[in-house]
Structures are given as structure tokens and as C-alpha cells.
Design an enzyme around this catalytic site. Structure first.
Site, PDB file in Angstrom:
ATOM      1  N   ASP A   9       0.863  -1.185   0.000  1.00  0.00           N
ATOM      2  CA  ASP A   9       0.000   0.000   0.000  1.00  0.00           C
ATOM      3  C   ASP A   9       0.895   1.229   0.000  1.00  0.00           C
ATOM      4  OD1 ASP A   9      -1.911   2.111   0.722  1.00  0.00           O
ATOM      5  OD2 ASP A   9      -3.255   0.476   1.285  1.00  0.00           O
ATOM      6  N   ASP A  10       0.481   2.278  -0.741  1.00  0.00           N
ATOM      7  CA  ASP A  10       1.302   3.481  -0.812  1.00  0.00           C
ATOM      8  C   ASP A  10       1.027   4.446   0.338  1.00  0.00           C
ATOM      9  OD1 ASP A  10      -1.273   3.879  -2.052  1.00  0.00           O
ATOM     10  OD2 ASP A  10      -0.552   5.829  -2.730  1.00  0.00           O
ATOM     11  N   ASP A  53      -2.984  -3.279  -2.392  1.00  0.00           N
ATOM     12  CA  ASP A  53      -3.822  -2.112  -2.657  1.00  0.00           C
ATOM     13  C   ASP A  53      -3.956  -1.916  -4.168  1.00  0.00           C
ATOM     14  OD1 ASP A  53      -5.319   0.206  -2.091  1.00  0.00           O
ATOM     15  OD2 ASP A  53      -3.537   1.466  -2.361  1.00  0.00           O
ATOM     16  N   MET A  55      -5.228   1.225  -5.795  1.00  0.00           N
ATOM     17  CA  MET A  55      -4.941   2.580  -6.239  1.00  0.00           C
ATOM     18  C   MET A  55      -3.578   3.029  -5.730  1.00  0.00           C
ATOM     19  SD  MET A  55      -7.646   2.990  -7.952  1.00  0.00           S
ATOM     20  CE  MET A  55      -7.522   4.716  -8.389  1.00  0.00           C
ATOM     21  N   ASP A 330       8.366 -49.351  12.788  1.00  0.00           N
ATOM     22  CA  ASP A 330       8.833 -50.706  12.535  1.00  0.00           C
ATOM     23  C   ASP A 330       7.851 -51.692  13.175  1.00  0.00           C
ATOM     24  OD1 ASP A 330      11.334 -52.400  11.653  1.00  0.00           O
ATOM     25  OD2 ASP A 330      10.723 -53.178  13.603  1.00  0.00           O
ATOM     26  N   ASN A 338       6.249 -63.908   9.130  1.00  0.00           N
ATOM     27  CA  ASN A 338       6.723 -64.562   7.897  1.00  0.00           C
ATOM     28  C   ASN A 338       7.079 -66.027   8.137  1.00  0.00           C
ATOM     29  OD1 ASN A 338       6.490 -62.440   6.056  1.00  0.00           O
ATOM     30  ND2 ASN A 338       8.469 -61.569   6.627  1.00  0.00           N
ATOM     31  N   ASP A 347       2.968 -60.274   3.428  1.00  0.00           N
ATOM     32  CA  ASP A 347       2.654 -59.174   2.513  1.00  0.00           C
ATOM     33  C   ASP A 347       1.241 -58.640   2.755  1.00  0.00           C
ATOM     34  OD1 ASP A 347       5.124 -59.374   1.383  1.00  0.00           O
ATOM     35  OD2 ASP A 347       4.465 -60.373  -0.464  1.00  0.00           O
ATOM     36  N   GLU A 373      10.069 -54.164   6.964  1.00  0.00           N
ATOM     37  CA  GLU A 373       8.877 -53.800   7.731  1.00  0.00           C
ATOM     38  C   GLU A 373       8.982 -52.412   8.345  1.00  0.00           C
ATOM     39  OE1 GLU A 373      11.418 -56.558  10.408  1.00  0.00           O
ATOM     40  OE2 GLU A 373      10.913 -56.343   8.298  1.00  0.00           O
TER      41      GLU A 373
END
Length: 456
Positions: A9-10, A53, A55, A330, A338, A347, A373
Site C-alpha cells: 500500500d502506498d 492495494d 490505487m 517398525d 513370515n 505381505d 517392515e
């Protein structure tokens, strides 16, 4: 969620006022007094959002916005135009220049804060999608040209939730040139239109006579099929309370009554374009990742992709790297599974484990199989407290529900140990962050398994 906001903004009094308001809400504020300085700051600092802004002498806000959108590096930064101009044609001009919103001075605090937070949430999600695309390109996956350009709006579908027939008909006529509009009058007390996931935009009146429009917004945001669809709400002029609540629920845009045709069209086109851009990013990345970057057993990202993505996230160029949390997980005594039931059943456990992880993390988080895992979840924009909450939720989701596998007549119990690390002074690189999480995981194992431990 905090953010870095650039105020342009100015008039120094306006700058100081907005700076004070935003700072009080814990935003990090940058300032500029003209368009040239604003563009230079954007180039150097990469703010999360710009309050601009209109303007200003020399280069006005419309031109600044057009240049922001024309620059590949800044094209995706949300822009809110803030000005004394209050005519519908001025708002339309701002939207057509690429602004995401147009607020009239004097700006009320609550709508401003709600809009800033809403746009920052959207930017975080889009940044994450673009970062994943960049990771894919780094790994040699051909993505194609910049998808933000030349997004087609053809065959757009809009769902309008409105129970006032005359208003619904008028809105249909406003949008007939850009979309097919389906009207749902929620006569039964809920949205009954089928195939909601096929719509590009949902417009909801917050003045429904028999049902709370905000509740409909909440339901759409919580449902998997519709949580990514933009929602534009119709609010009564000056109804700040409803507007703020809508933004907090995740509504992406709004328009105040009386509805201006051109503004509605401009806002609708912007939302449809943004949605299709996000969809294309997701589709391209999903296709590429499925081919090269996912683990065949679990469907999660593999270690190769994780390493590259984490390197990008923890690079010195990323100013958000100090807010990254990492979980190293983990499965406890997985070798027994397994050995007892076979690798095929193992799996199955890994696949189900991955599914539960995916269901318990946010869209911006990334889950990957690290090896065997071991799994990793990377969470941007999180602190230690939230990361520990997520880790504990993940641990319970594994331990509290036994796993069904084809090698056993009865479900088997599985537990997981989790190590947690946060980026910071000691963890400034991806390798250091991974080591810290691995050390925390080792501590969880040593302390008896089935628990969450964080780095010392």
C-alpha cells in the site's frame, strides 16, 4: 496456521494498520509501498500471500497482480486486493487480473483473518502437490509443460444448492455460458444429487429455509468424494459471522448478495480452473508414481522417492524446512509372521498396515515404505505435540484391531514401534532427520516395543 504476508500500500498509515492487525494474529508481515518494491520482495522472499492495494501511483494493483500471475515462480501465490473501490465492476476487474479475493476498506478483522487463513491452507496443499511433481522430475519422470497454463473450462459441471426457485433460475442463467448447472433444493433435508464427485464446483446458499447451509458445507468437506471440490457460498451482505464460520469450515470462496452476474461468473471460473489444475497435478503424479515410485506390496511411496522428496523438503531454499516432523515405524517381531504364516501372509499384513497409515494422516503428509517392515511418514507444518498425537493414533490403530490374513483362521495381533524426530537446530538435513528418528525408534524397541518415543 501462520503465514508470511506481504502488505502492499502506498499509504503508510494503511500499511502500519494492517501490519499491526496481522502481527497480533501471529502472521509474519512484510511490507512494500509500491508495485516495483512488491515484485522485488516477492521474487526474493516468496511470501505465502499478498494483500495488495489497487490505487497506487505508477504501477497500480491490477498490473502488479497480472505480473505476479505471469511469473512462474509467483503465479501460485494467493493475492487479496484491498481497496476503497466498492463497485462490482472493480471486483470483477481484480478477479480477472488474477486476484483470489477483493476486500473493501475499511477491512473488518474477522473476515480478513478468515480469508487469509483459508487461502494459506489452499496454498500449502498446492505447494505440496507441486513439490511432489518437482520430486518426480528430479527422478527423471517426464511430467510435461506447466499445467497451470491453458486450463480448459469446457464441459464444466456446477451443483447449485438453493431452495428459492427464482434465485436458482437466475443463477442458472448467469452461469449457462460456462457450465451445466444442476439445482438441488435439499427438499429432503440433505443433498440428494447423485455423483457429487463429478462436479467442478458446488455453490451453496447460506439462506436455505429448512436446513443449515454451513452444516452442508461441513458434510461435503468431511466426505472423501467431495473434500477436494471447491465450495462457493452465497452470503447476505454484512453477515460477517456466517462468512467467518464458512471459511473456518474450508469453504473456498464466497459472494455477497445481491449477486452480480459478472462477479459470480469470474469467481466460478477461477474456482473451476483451480480445481482442474489440482486434479491434473494429482493425475499426472499418480500415473508417474504408480509406474516408478511406489512400493509394489503396499502401494505407498518407495524409499527412492522418499529420499528425493525429503531432500527437497529439507533443502536450504525451503523456508519451511524447520517445521518438518518425521515418524520412523517398525512392525514388532514381524519375522515371526513370515516364519509362521509365510511371506504371502506377511505381505497381506504389510498391505493392511499401509492402508491404516494412509487413513490416519493428512493429505499433505507423505507415507513411504523405507524397507522390509520399516515405514516413514513425513509431516510438513507440524510441531512436536501434533506429531506425537498422530504417532500415538497410528500406534493404536495397529494394536487395537487384529489383522486378518489368509494363513490363519483367526486374526493375528500386530504392534508397531514408532520413533519421532523434528527438524531444527540439530536436524538440518534429511539424513540427520532420518538418523534422529531411527535413534528414537531404537529407543522405543529397547523400552519394550508398541510405543512412541521421540528424540532426546
Amino acid at each position: 496456521m501462520t503465514a508470511r504476508v506481504l502488505v502492499v500500500d502506498d499509504v503508510i498509515q494503511n500499511v502500519k494498520l494492517l501490519e499491526a492487525k496481522l502481527t497480533s494474529e501471529y502472521f509474519d508481515v512484510l511490507t512494500a509501498m509500491n508495485g516495483e518494491d512488491a515484485l522485488a520482495i516477492i521474487e526474493q522472499e516468496n511470501p505465502d500471500i499478498v494483500l495488495l492495494d489497487v490505487m497506487m501511483p505508477g504501477m497500480d494493483g491490477f498490473e502488479v497482480c497480472r505480473r505476479i500471475r505471469a511469473n512462474v515462480k509467483s503465479a501460485h501465490i494467493p493475492v487479496i486486493m484491498v481497496t476503497a473501490l466498492d463497485q462490482p465492476k472493480d471486483r470483477v476487474a481484480g478477479l480477472e487480473a488474477g486476484a483470489d479475493d477483493f476486500l473493501t476498506k475499511p477491512v473488518l478483522d474477522l473476515p480478513l483473518f478468515a480469508r487469509v487463513r483459508s487461502l494459506v491452507r489452499l496454498k500449502v496443499l498446492m505447494d505440496e502437490l507441486r513439490m511432489r511433481e518437482a520430486t518426480g522430475q528430479d527422478l527423471g519422470i517426464k511430467i510435461g509443460p506447466d499445467l497451470s497454463r491453458n486450463i480448459s473450462l469446457s464441459n464444466a459441471k456446477v451443483l447449485l444448492v438453493e431452495d428459492y426457485i427464482r434465485v436458482a433460475g437466475r443463477i442458472q442463467s448467469y452461469l449457462e455460458d460456462i457450465a451445466t448447472v444442476t439445482v438441488d433444493n435439499v427438499e429432503s433435508g440433505e443433498i440428494t444429487t447423485p455423483g457429487l464427485e463429478k462436479f467442478d464446483l458446488i455453490i451453496i446458499s447460506l439462506s436455505l429455509s429448512e436446513i443449515d447451509g454451513l452444516r452442508l458445507c461441513s458434510h461435503l468437506r468431511s466426505a472423501e468424494a467431495t473434500r477436494q471440490i471447491p465450495i462457493l457460498v452465497l452470503v447476505d451482505e454484512g453477515d460477517t459471522q456466517q462468512l467467518v464460520r464458512a471459511m473456518e469450515l474450508g469453504v473456498t470462496d464466497y459472494i455477497a448478495r445481491p449477486i452480480d452476474r459478472n462477479e459470480l461468473v469470474a469467481r466460478s471460473k477461477a474456482q473451476i480452473r483451480q480445481k482442474r489444475y489440482a486434479n491434473r497435478l494429482r493425475r499426472n503424479m499418480q500415473k508417474s508414481i504408480e509406474m516408478a515410485m511406489t512400493d509394489a506390496v503396499t502401494g505407498l511411496y518407495n524409499r527412492h522417492f522418499l529420499s528425493s522428496h525429503l531432500d527437497n523438503m529439507m533443502s536450504k531454499e525451503n523456508d519451511k524446512r524447520k517445521k518438518v516432523s518425521l515418524l520412523m515405524m517398525d512392525l514388532d517381531k514381524f519375522k515371526i509372521v513370515n516364519d509362521t504364516y509365510g511371506h504371502a501372509s506377511g505381505d497381506e499384513v504389510l498391505h493392511e498396515f499401509a492402508r491404516r497409515i494412509s487413513n490416519d494422516i493428512r493429505n499433505i503428509d507423505l507415507a513411504a515404505r523405507f524397507g522390509g517392515e520399516e515405514f516413514v511418514v513425513v509431516m510438513p507444518e507440524t510441531n512436536l505435540e501434533y506429531a506425537h498425537f498422530v504417532a500415538e493414533r497410528l500406534r493404536r490403530s495397529i494394536a487395537d484391531e487384529p489383522f486378518e490374513i489368509s494363513g490363519s483362521e483367526t486374526p493375528i495381533d500386530i504392534t508397531v514401534s514408532i520413533g519421532l524426530a523434528i527438524s531444527g537446530d540439530n536436524n538440518t538435513s534429511s539424513s540427520k532427520l532420518l538418523v534422529a528418528a531411527d535413534q528414537a525408534l531404537y529407543k522405543a524397541k529397547e523400552n519394550g516395543r508398541n510405543q512412541v518415543c521421540s528424540q532426546d
